[in-house]
Design an enzyme around this catalytic site. Sequence first.
Site, PDB file in Angstrom:
ATOM      1  N   CYS A  54       0.977  -1.359  -0.319  1.00 38.53           N
ATOM      2  CA  CYS A  54       0.094   0.545   0.085  1.00 38.53           C
ATOM      3  C   CYS A  54       0.737   1.403  -0.154  1.00 38.53           C
ATOM      4  CB  CYS A  54      -1.098   0.329   1.589  1.00 38.53           C
ATOM      5  SG  CYS A  54      -1.826  -1.156   1.662  1.00 38.53           S
ATOM      6  N   ARG A 131      -7.829  -5.299  -3.385  1.00 41.10           N
ATOM      7  CA  ARG A 131      -7.358  -3.961  -3.372  1.00 41.10           C
ATOM      8  C   ARG A 131      -8.550  -3.507  -4.519  1.00 41.10           C
ATOM      9  NH1 ARG A 131      -2.742  -2.320  -1.318  1.00 41.10           N
ATOM     10  NH2 ARG A 131      -1.453  -4.189  -1.026  1.00 41.10           N
TER      11      ARG A 131
HETATM   12  C1  BEZ Z   1       0.560  -4.857   1.877  1.00 47.95           C
HETATM   13  O1  BEZ Z   1       1.830  -4.610   1.441  1.00 47.95           O
HETATM   14  O2  BEZ Z   1      -0.007  -3.898   1.652  1.00 47.95           O
HETATM   15  C2  BEZ Z   1      -0.168  -5.204   2.246  1.00 47.95           C
HETATM   16  C3  BEZ Z   1       0.202  -6.636   2.351  1.00 47.95           C
HETATM   17  C4  BEZ Z   1      -0.745  -7.552   3.333  1.00 47.95           C
HETATM   18  C5  BEZ Z   1      -2.532  -7.290   3.573  1.00 47.95           C
HETATM   19  C6  BEZ Z   1      -2.228  -6.301   3.753  1.00 47.95           C
HETATM   20  C7  BEZ Z   1      -1.645  -5.489   3.174  1.00 47.95           C
END
Ligand code: BEZ
Length: 213
Positions: A54, A131
């Site tokens: 993210c 996402r």
């Molecule tokens: C991320 O790296 O953005 C992420 C990884 C696992 C779960 C939620 C977000």
Amino acid sequence: MDTNTTHHTSPALRIGDHLPDFEARSTVGPVRLSDFRGRWLVLFSHPADFTPVCTTEFVELARNAGEFERRDCALMAISIDSLFSHFAWLRMIRDRFDIEVRFPIVEDPTMVIGRAFGMVGPQDHDSAAVRTTFFVDPDGVIRAMTSYPANVGRSIPEMLRTLDALQAVDRGEGLAPANWQQGGTLLKVPTTSLDDVFAAKDGTSWFLQENSK
Ligand code: BEZ
């Protein structure tokens, strides 16, 4: 949006649906979705603040904010994290990556917006799984949507290409083929006349032809 009735019951939104309106707190103050009508909007959810993938998405989106602006497209993010978590994360991003995220990030702690928008499934207990991205036209209609898993980040060039393609087809310039990029050749809308099919110079040009403009 009546949040009492949409909770747990609304079906996922689809291309062609109007995005239901909502009001919520965000990092730039209160936002109402309908205030964004008249411009394109990319509305996207992220699983959680302070997570690696993210963070890279937000850095790249902020770096490309001018590209979205040039396409008359606003950006709006949404996650279940609190407003103060969003603030702390944006401060960390500014300090580490030297970029300020200035588009709104909405807080959705009860997931009522995420559920109503199909960004969170009815049985999900958190929003960590997906996402979701909605590409919304100036009339508030969903024109494209994507769903990526938590462990794969979205492509910002592909978001911009999708916007370019939607805007080009809306200008009536034709259809966007595979791998089309801004400035590339579009395809003709195929005929719906059998006379045109029989009059075509060969067996494929009646349905697959570049648009010479
Ligand atoms: C991320 O790296 O953005 C992420 C990884 C696992 C779960 C939620 C977000």
